[in-house]
Design a protein around this motif. Structure first.
Motif, short mmCIF file in Angstrom:
data_model
loop_
_atom_site.label_atom_id
_atom_site.label_comp_id
_atom_site.label_asym_id
_atom_site.label_seq_id
_atom_site.Cartn_x
_atom_site.Cartn_y
_atom_site.Cartn_z
N ASP A 175 0.82 -1.21 0.00
CA ASP A 175 0.00 0.00 0.00
C ASP A 175 0.85 1.26 0.00
O ASP A 175 0.53 2.23 -0.67
N LEU A 176 1.95 1.25 0.75
CA LEU A 176 2.87 2.39 0.75
C LEU A 176 3.43 2.62 -0.65
O LEU A 176 3.50 3.75 -1.13
N TYR A 177 3.84 1.53 -1.28
CA TYR A 177 4.42 1.63 -2.62
C TYR A 177 3.39 2.15 -3.62
O TYR A 177 3.68 3.04 -4.43
N ARG A 178 2.18 1.63 -3.58
CA ARG A 178 1.13 2.09 -4.49
C ARG A 178 0.86 3.58 -4.28
O ARG A 178 0.69 4.34 -5.23
N TYR A 179 0.78 3.98 -3.02
CA TYR A 179 0.56 5.39 -2.71
C TYR A 179 1.69 6.24 -3.30
O TYR A 179 1.44 7.22 -4.00
N ALA A 180 2.93 5.87 -3.03
CA ALA A 180 4.07 6.64 -3.52
C ALA A 180 4.09 6.66 -5.04
O ALA A 180 4.42 7.69 -5.65
N MET A 198 4.25 10.07 -6.89
CA MET A 198 5.51 10.40 -7.54
C MET A 198 5.47 10.24 -9.06
O MET A 198 6.19 10.91 -9.77
N GLY A 199 4.65 9.33 -9.55
CA GLY A 199 4.49 9.20 -10.99
C GLY A 199 5.43 8.24 -11.68
O GLY A 199 5.27 8.00 -12.86
N ASN A 200 6.43 7.71 -10.98
CA ASN A 200 7.29 6.72 -11.62
C ASN A 200 7.86 5.76 -10.58
O ASN A 200 7.92 6.06 -9.39
N VAL A 201 8.24 4.61 -11.05
CA VAL A 201 8.65 3.50 -10.19
C VAL A 201 9.88 3.85 -9.36
O VAL A 201 9.90 3.64 -8.14
N ALA A 202 10.90 4.40 -9.98
CA ALA A 202 12.15 4.67 -9.27
C ALA A 202 11.94 5.66 -8.13
O ALA A 202 12.43 5.44 -7.01
N ASP A 203 11.24 6.75 -8.40
CA ASP A 203 11.00 7.75 -7.37
C ASP A 203 10.12 7.19 -6.25
O ASP A 203 10.32 7.50 -5.08
N ALA A 204 9.15 6.35 -6.61
CA ALA A 204 8.28 5.75 -5.60
C ALA A 204 9.08 4.83 -4.70
O ALA A 204 8.95 4.87 -3.46
N PRO A 222 6.59 4.84 -16.31
CA PRO A 222 7.56 3.76 -16.23
C PRO A 222 7.48 2.83 -17.43
O PRO A 222 6.43 2.69 -18.05
N ASP A 223 8.61 2.19 -17.73
CA ASP A 223 8.64 1.22 -18.82
C ASP A 223 7.80 0.00 -18.51
O ASP A 223 7.22 -0.61 -19.39
N GLU A 224 7.76 -0.38 -17.24
CA GLU A 224 6.99 -1.56 -16.84
C GLU A 224 5.87 -1.13 -15.93
O GLU A 224 6.09 -0.39 -14.99
N PRO A 225 4.66 -1.59 -16.17
CA PRO A 225 3.59 -1.29 -15.21
C PRO A 225 3.82 -2.06 -13.92
O PRO A 225 4.45 -3.11 -13.92
N ASP A 226 3.33 -1.51 -12.83
CA ASP A 226 3.41 -2.18 -11.53
C ASP A 226 2.61 -3.47 -11.59
O ASP A 226 1.53 -3.51 -12.15
N ARG A 227 3.12 -4.52 -11.00
CA ARG A 227 2.42 -5.81 -11.02
C ARG A 227 1.13 -5.77 -10.21
O ARG A 227 0.33 -6.68 -10.28
N SER A 228 0.92 -4.70 -9.44
CA SER A 228 -0.27 -4.61 -8.61
C SER A 228 -1.46 -4.04 -9.36
O SER A 228 -2.49 -3.78 -8.77
N ASP A 229 -1.35 -3.85 -10.66
CA ASP A 229 -2.42 -3.23 -11.43
C ASP A 229 -3.62 -4.14 -11.65
O ASP A 229 -4.61 -3.72 -12.22
N GLY A 230 -3.55 -5.37 -11.23
CA GLY A 230 -4.70 -6.27 -11.28
C GLY A 230 -5.22 -6.48 -12.69
O GLY A 230 -4.53 -7.04 -13.53
N ASP A 231 -6.45 -6.04 -12.96
CA ASP A 231 -7.11 -6.29 -14.23
C ASP A 231 -6.68 -5.36 -15.35
O ASP A 231 -7.05 -5.57 -16.49
#
Length: 159
Positions: A16-21, A25-31, A82-91
């Motif tokens: 949840d912290l990561y999803r929030y960040a 933040m708008g990108n994986v590295a900054d999050a 980000p080049d890769e979407p977060d794996r938590s994007d579900g559907d």
């Protein structure tokens, strides 16, 4: 709170912290950087936590502050996808996930923060109001307005 208890509680909320960040933040590295710094700060200050029941909101507050600090430090605000979407994007498929991130990144910082705390963090208007020093009605208004903006921006994605 000892290190093992901290690690256990942190493990339960990391996602949840990561999803929030990521929303803020708008990108994986900054999050990832923001969450890492936040958790380190929380760990160092863990003896200041008055109630272990408040752990989740306490760490979210630290993360929100770290994200705000990092956003202010940026010399140029650019929506980075980000080049890769977060794996938590579900559907969501890859294209939809990128569109959602772009839409979130297009929101002003405070709007993005309110939406992320409400939708990702699951906090109530009163809790968000305390975190952001806003009245609960102002939080509800900002959330409603921001979600309406996102809905307009994403209408082509969901069609």
């Amino acid at each position: 709170m000892d290190a093992n208890a901290f690690a256990e509680r942190y493990g339960a909320i990391y996602r949840d912290l990561y999803r929030y960040a990521l929303c803020v933040m708008g990108n994986v590295a900054d999050a990832e950087d923001a969450v890492g710094e936040s958790v380190l700060a929380a760990y160092k200050a863990r003896d200041n936590l008055k109630s272990e029941q408040s752990f989740r909101s306490w760490v979210f507050q630290i993360t929100a502050n770290e994200c705000r600090r990092r956003l202010r430090a940026r010399t140029e605000v650019v929506a980075v996808v980000p080049d890769e979407p977060d794996r938590s994007d579900g559907d969501l498929d890859r294209t939809d996930a990128i569109c959602v991130r772009e839409a979130l990144a297009a929101l002003p910082e405070e709007d993005r923060t309110v939406v992320a705390l409400a939708v990702v963090g699951g906090y109530s208007s009163a809790e968000i109001g305390i975190m952001l020093t806003m009245s609960p009605s102002a939080v509800r208004s900002r959330k409603k307005r921001s979600l309406a903006k996102l809905s307009v921006m994403l209408k082509d994605v969901t069609a």
